[in-house]
Design an enzyme around this catalytic site. Structure first.
Site, PDB file in Angstrom:
ATOM      1  N   THR A  63       0.245   4.474   0.109  1.00  0.00           N
ATOM      2  CA  THR A  63      -0.077   5.532   1.058  1.00  0.00           C
ATOM      3  C   THR A  63       0.368   5.175   2.469  1.00  0.00           C
ATOM      4  OG1 THR A  63      -2.030   5.923  -0.311  1.00  0.00           O
ATOM      5  CG2 THR A  63      -1.910   7.122   1.751  1.00  0.00           C
TER       6      THR A  63
ATOM      7  N   CYS B  48       0.880  -1.170   0.000  1.00  0.00           N
ATOM      8  CA  CYS B  48       0.000   0.000   0.000  1.00  0.00           C
ATOM      9  C   CYS B  48       0.914   1.216   0.000  1.00  0.00           C
ATOM     10  CB  CYS B  48      -0.907   0.018   1.225  1.00  0.00           C
ATOM     11  SG  CYS B  48      -1.833   1.566   1.432  1.00  0.00           S
TER      12      CYS B  48
ATOM     13  N   LYS C   8     -11.452   0.015  -5.568  1.00  0.00           N
ATOM     14  CA  LYS C   8     -11.639  -0.527  -4.220  1.00  0.00           C
ATOM     15  C   LYS C   8     -13.017  -1.167  -4.057  1.00  0.00           C
ATOM     16  CE  LYS C   8      -8.254   2.042  -1.487  1.00  0.00           C
ATOM     17  NZ  LYS C   8      -7.541   0.849  -0.962  1.00  0.00           N
TER      18      LYS C   8
END
Length: 500
Positions: free
Chosen positions: A323, A321, A407
């Site tokens: 972020t 991920c 998502k």
């Protein structure tokens, strides 16, 4: 250096014998050749199954393993396993533990070869189950020894009965019928011409003094094992690399990352692949929302996931991920296990693959851009980050987080249109290389090359792929590969319809 060792003693199905070995270890620890003193941890979990389980009894195996895993979690330095039957599957146990197990068979075979160098025929007093497993043949034969067992013409296993029978040693009967049966077994072995006799059940050590005179040497296996443990002669198990993955952020990206690890691992069979521990926790608070001041702080949840992986024996942690890497500097100092820096290794890949490149387009969440994790990594390597305009960034966020975004499980339609708009924005700014700095984006753009009007070609870099290759290189122990392992450049077909 002077601290006590911590040893876990598995009593299991051999409680009386374990007490005998414990007493001998205590004495041996004060003798010459002993290593530093030890603290002993006992696990009072008794085996409640058959008195004489078989070597293939799954429930017995699980019982022994659970006991040993309990010791491992308590941080012992080694595990003492007096049970010969458990040694018939010791390789299975050791393969799933990270602490050494003191092998009684290694102790015995080493003692016999050193003390009885001329011996060739060895008699063994053990149960039918251990005899059938070939345990002693594996450790003693190897072209040098001839292993013999008491003959049993009547079909009655005298050694098994002496230990496990109603009047056997396991029931506290240390005299009488049990000793008579063992004497008869020893006499039969002597008649077969053995050079020495080795007990293959720890309980036999409790009655050796009662057997009287035997015409050949009778090894005190419990004493040999106690001295072996006291001297810390056991070896550390071969370390099997474990990759820890913080998963669920997002779930589909985690699956994509693991698939890339598998594809990038040189393997010809299942067992050649990496051992991976995944802490799949989709409940970790959204990283972008936190960075933009609209959500809960995910720092503690990310740290807890990493600690779970660390406690599970991970040697390296990957967080697929982008972020989330804005929070890595907060949690790494509190961990023993390193976290692979995804933006950093991606920037390394860019520097190695595109030596003349200056400007790099970055497609990431607004949280990633706000955190500057890619901007800083790129700047440190001489690049300039080019981000989409505000309008294009809004469409990119919709491609990721929108109701029809990645998502939400979508990989075509509106999300691809929004992503295409963000790509076009970067192309209009003149970029030649674009980093897909959100792990959902490679689910929408699966090819590394984008063909544009006028014959222009734009390269797309997938940090998930870079991360996977870096983890594989690390696992293989190649330090040079860890620094230089990168996705293959320019090998894929043009991406005419990649955006759906």
């Amino acid at each position: 250096m002077n601290r006590f060792r911590s040893l876990g003693l598995v009593t299991g199905a051999a409680q009386l014998a374990s007490a005998d070995i414990l007493s001998r270890m205590s004495t041996a620890s004060r003798g010459s050749g002993a290593a530093r003193p030890f603290d002993l941890i006992l696990e009072p979990r008794s085996w409640h199954g058959p008195a004489a389980p078989t070597a293939t009894d799954a429930q017995f195996k699980i019982h022994v393993f659970d006991t040993m895993r309990g010791f491992e979690k308590r941080g012992v330095d080694a595990i003492v396993l007096p049970c010969f039957l458990s040694h018939t599957f010791i390789d299975e146990l050791s393969a799933n533990l990270t602490v050494p197990v003191a092998n009684i068979m290694t102790a015995l075979s080493g003692h016999v070869q050193h003390t009885y160098a001329s011996a060739r025929r060895i008699g063994v007093l053990t149960s039918a189950a251990i005899r059938a497993s070939g345990l002693f043949e594996r450790y003693f034969e190897a072209g040098r020894f001839d292993v013999r067992y008491p003959r049993d013409d009547s079909g009655f296993d005298c050694v098994t009965s002496a230990v496990y029978g109603d009047e056997g040693i396991r029931h506290g009967r240390l005299y009488g019928r049990s000793v008579e049966l063992l004497r008869a077994a020893c006499a039969d072995l002597v008649a077969q011409g053995v050079d020495l006799i080795v007990p293959g059940l720890a309980e036999i050590g409790l009655v050796l003094h009662g057997l009287g005179r035997v015409e050949v040497p009778l090894v005190d296996a419990n004493q040999v094992y106690a001295r072996y443990v006291a001297a810390a002669q056991y070896t550390q198990p071969e370390r099997v690399f474990r990759l820890g993955v913080v998963g669920g952020i997002g779930p589909a990206a985690t699956v994509d990352f693991i698939g890339k690890v598998v594809r990038n691992t040189p393997a010809v069979r299942d067992q050649d692949h990496l051992r991976i521990i995944v802490e799949q926790n989709p409940q970790i608070p959204d990283r972008t929302a936190a960075l933009l001041g609209r959500g809960d702080d995910p720092t503690l949840a990310l740290y807890a996931a990493c600690r779970t992986l660390e406690d599970g024996g991970a040697d390296l942690i990957a967080i697929p991920c982008n972020t989330a890497h804005a929070f890595v500097e907060r949690i790494q100092p509190a961990l023993r296990v390193p976290i692979v820096n995804m933006p950093g290794c991606t920037a390394d890949y860019l520097r190695e693959t595109f030596p003349g490149l200056r400007e790099v387009g970055v497609l990431g969440t607004s949280g990633t851009l706000a955190s500057r994790v890619y901007e800083q990594a790129l700047d440190a390597r001489g690049f300039v980050q080019i981000a989409p305009s505000a309008a294009a960034q809004a469409r990119l966020m919709n491609a990721i987080y929108g109701p029809y975004g990645a998502k939400a499980g979508h990989t075509s339609g509106e999300c691809c249109d929004d992503l295409a708009a963000a790509v076009d924005d970067l192309l209009a700014q003149g970029v030649q290389v674009i980093v897909l700095a959100c792990t959902e984006l490679p689910l929408l753009l699966r090819e590394p090359v984008l063909a544009c009007p006028g014959g222009r070609v734009v390269r797309l870099v997938d940090p998930t792929e870079v991360l996977a290759r870096r983890c594989v290189a690390y696992a293989l122990g190649d330090s040079a590969a860890r620094e230089s392992a990168t996705p293959a450049a320019g090998c894929a077909s043009p991406m005419q319809s990649a955006l759906g």
